[in-house]
Design an enzyme around this catalytic site. Structure first.
Site, PDB file in Angstrom:
ATOM      1  N   ALA A 171       0.825  -1.203   0.000  1.00 47.03           N
ATOM      2  CA  ALA A 171       0.000   0.000   0.000  1.00 47.03           C
ATOM      3  C   ALA A 171       0.860   1.254   0.000  1.00 47.03           C
ATOM      4  CB  ALA A 171      -0.925   0.004   1.218  1.00 47.03           C
ATOM      5  N   GLY A 173      -1.003  -5.700   0.051  1.00 49.06           N
ATOM      6  CA  GLY A 173      -2.149  -5.682  -0.850  1.00 49.06           C
ATOM      7  C   GLY A 173      -1.901  -6.391  -2.163  1.00 49.06           C
ATOM      8  N   GLU A 226      -2.504  -9.973  -1.390  1.00 48.92           N
ATOM      9  CA  GLU A 226      -3.942 -10.162  -1.192  1.00 48.92           C
ATOM     10  C   GLU A 226      -4.689 -10.196  -2.523  1.00 48.92           C
ATOM     11  OE1 GLU A 226      -5.046  -8.215   3.042  1.00 48.92           O
ATOM     12  OE2 GLU A 226      -3.958  -6.884   1.682  1.00 48.92           O
ATOM     13  N   GLU A 284       2.446  -6.834   7.125  1.00 51.82           N
ATOM     14  CA  GLU A 284       1.736  -5.771   7.850  1.00 51.82           C
ATOM     15  C   GLU A 284       2.020  -5.741   9.346  1.00 51.82           C
ATOM     16  OE1 GLU A 284      -0.807  -6.207   4.112  1.00 51.82           O
ATOM     17  OE2 GLU A 284       0.466  -7.469   5.378  1.00 51.82           O
TER      18      GLU A 284
END
Length: 260
Positions: free
Chosen positions: A65, A110, A113, A134
């Protein structure tokens, strides 16, 4: 539809969605909204059987991110950002098309993901990293990571990756089932597209219904899941491809599937 960070190109029944937000395709609200719109557009394309998500950047698929934007978010904004990215990834999971993540470089946070929401994850061999770091930043994965990772690699391995904020190289990712295949960097694009063409040559409607049956039934009790299978079997039986495949078998010829 015009996009700032995305290019979409169709090659017969294959659609490529190429991401290009230098230097590493960091996810922010604007980029997340483009992903949502592009995936929604792809979902509605009836003449597409296979979607390939790739990066235009040499060393990154999506390397996480936009940390500066995330640091400025209040709790409500953080929840909305999470909801946006989850929504985009959910489209990949539910669309009745085969979705391939072409992971040519780092797929972190992300990026990992998004890749996990795809049906196949093809990754370059070499030094690229994939994982969910994270926890090391004091945050949690918010785009589906805590839910999709255990479903892919099992609870114990997933917890270790999530709790320690682990990233890993391609070989380990292959061994635990996080990625499906490793490809040499010099052959990456050609082999990804060859695999996409192989899938696209099949009965597109049947592939879509198979994916839907698996995705919808996997967390249901068996009796309910079998009802989902019956429903999609009946729907598929009405298609051109089902009739063509059965007729071709009887006539001892190669079927001419049209994804209709």
């Amino acid at each position: 539809m015009a996009y700032q960070f995305i290019t979409m190109q169709q090659y017969e029944r294959i659609l490529t969605i190429t991401l290009n937000r230098p230097p590493t395709n960091p996810l922010n609200g604007e980029f997340g909204l483009e992903l949502f719109r592009a995936f929604s557009e792809a979902e509605q394309m009836d003449d597409v059987t296979v979607v390939v998500i790739a990066s235009a950047l040499e060393k990154a698929f999506i390397a996480g991110a936009d940390i500066k934007e995330m640091a400025a978010q209040d709790p409500a904004e953080a929840e909305n950002f999470s909801k946006l990215l989850q929504g985009a990834n959910d489209i990949l999971s539910r669309m009745k098309k085969v979705v391939i993540a072409a992971i040519n470089g780092h797929a972190l946070g992300g990026g990992c993901e998004l890749a996990m929401a795809c049906d196949y994850r093809l990754m370059t061999s070499g030094k690229a990293l994939i994982g969910l770091p994270e926890a090391g930043l004091g945050i949690i994965p918010g785009a589906g990571g805590t839910q999709r990772l255990p479903r892919l690699v099992g609870l114990s391995k997933a917890l270790d990756i999530l709790l320690r904020g682990r990233t890993m190289g391609p070989q380990e990712a292959l061994e635990i089932g996080l990625v499906d295949r490793l490809i040499a960097p010099e052959n990456f694009h050609e082999e990804v597209m060859a695999f996409a063409r192989e899938l696209a040559a099949g009965a597109g409607k049947a592939l879509g219904y198979i994916k839907a049956a698996v995705r919808e039934g996997i967390d249901l009790p068996l009796e309910e899941a079998l009802a989902v299978e019956r429903k999609y079997s009946a729907e598929n039986h009405r298609t051109h491809d089902a009739k063509e495949g059965l007729t071709a078998f009887i006539e001892k010829r190669k079927p001419n599937f049209l994804s209709k």
